[in-house]
Design a protein around this motif. Sequence first.
Motif, mmCIF file in Angstrom:
data_model
loop_
_atom_site.group_PDB
_atom_site.id
_atom_site.type_symbol
_atom_site.label_atom_id
_atom_site.label_comp_id
_atom_site.label_asym_id
_atom_site.label_seq_id
_atom_site.Cartn_x
_atom_site.Cartn_y
_atom_site.Cartn_z
ATOM 1 N N SER A 86 -4.263 6.998 2.245
ATOM 2 C CA SER A 86 -2.902 6.460 2.161
ATOM 3 C C SER A 86 -2.934 4.941 2.068
ATOM 4 O O SER A 86 -2.241 4.339 1.240
ATOM 5 N N ALA A 87 -3.762 4.307 2.920
ATOM 6 C CA ALA A 87 -3.858 2.849 2.920
ATOM 7 C C ALA A 87 -4.442 2.329 1.605
ATOM 8 O O ALA A 87 -3.909 1.386 1.011
ATOM 9 N N ALA A 88 -5.515 2.949 1.139
ATOM 10 C CA ALA A 88 -6.202 2.461 -0.060
ATOM 11 C C ALA A 88 -5.400 2.680 -1.334
ATOM 12 O O ALA A 88 -5.448 1.859 -2.250
ATOM 13 N N VAL A 116 1.192 10.901 6.203
ATOM 14 C CA VAL A 116 0.811 9.514 6.457
ATOM 15 C C VAL A 116 1.563 8.613 5.487
ATOM 16 O O VAL A 116 1.573 8.872 4.279
ATOM 17 N N ILE A 117 2.182 7.560 6.024
ATOM 18 C CA ILE A 117 2.969 6.630 5.220
ATOM 19 C C ILE A 117 2.440 5.210 5.441
ATOM 20 O O ILE A 117 2.303 4.773 6.582
ATOM 21 N N PRO A 118 2.146 4.465 4.356
ATOM 22 C CA PRO A 118 1.678 3.085 4.524
ATOM 23 C C PRO A 118 2.818 2.145 4.920
ATOM 24 O O PRO A 118 3.968 2.339 4.516
ATOM 25 N N LEU A 119 2.481 1.138 5.723
ATOM 26 C CA LEU A 119 3.408 0.064 6.096
ATOM 27 C C LEU A 119 2.934 -1.207 5.421
ATOM 28 O O LEU A 119 1.731 -1.425 5.274
ATOM 29 N N HIS A 120 3.897 -2.066 5.047
ATOM 30 C CA HIS A 120 3.597 -3.273 4.272
ATOM 31 C C HIS A 120 4.103 -4.535 4.944
ATOM 32 O O HIS A 120 5.110 -4.522 5.634
ATOM 33 N N THR A 121 3.424 -5.629 4.674
ATOM 34 C CA THR A 121 3.904 -6.947 5.065
ATOM 35 C C THR A 121 5.001 -7.360 4.087
ATOM 36 O O THR A 121 5.231 -6.691 3.073
ATOM 37 N N ALA A 122 5.624 -8.477 4.355
ATOM 38 C CA ALA A 122 6.655 -8.993 3.453
ATOM 39 C C ALA A 122 6.102 -9.272 2.062
ATOM 40 O O ALA A 122 6.818 -9.168 1.068
#
Length: 169
Positions: A86-88, A116-122
């Motif tokens: 998920s992250a990659a 699974v869900i990715p989280l992101h920065t701004a």
Amino acid sequence: MTQSLLAKQAYELIQADSSWLPALSNVAALLWESMDDVSWVGFYLKQSGISTNMPSSPAPELVLGPFQGKIACTRIAWGKGVCGTSAATNTTQLVPDVHAFPGHIACDSASNSEVVIPLHTASGSVIAVLDIDSTSLARFSVQDAAMLEDVVATIEKLIDWTAFEPQMS
């Protein structure tokens, strides 16, 4: 599309304290208490995005963050297992049978399905993943994934990840 009730509750919790640790801890507890038939709920954070005493590895990895449930894997290689994939790939992974997922990492042998869900920065970089497991096969639906993506979008809007970004590779 209206904001889900869980996303609204997450919003209220994070508004109280938007520091990443208490915010993710409370969201993990909220999901644990609110969702039926889940055996683990938590976050894994990108290694290069958190302060640790471990030497930097050449490839990023995911490190255990706030969670609810049984003892968990503490580190997951980037691109490995459901969380690392998920992250990659920067995509939600909805896995009805984890035993059929190539390279699945069995942190809990009783787990049978996962989302699974990715989280992101701004800036759009993956900083973490939300991981939810169940002992039931095909526990999570496309609607569940969409609701959890709504919760993640709320987290992304409210948590200030800038302390993580300068360390990211």
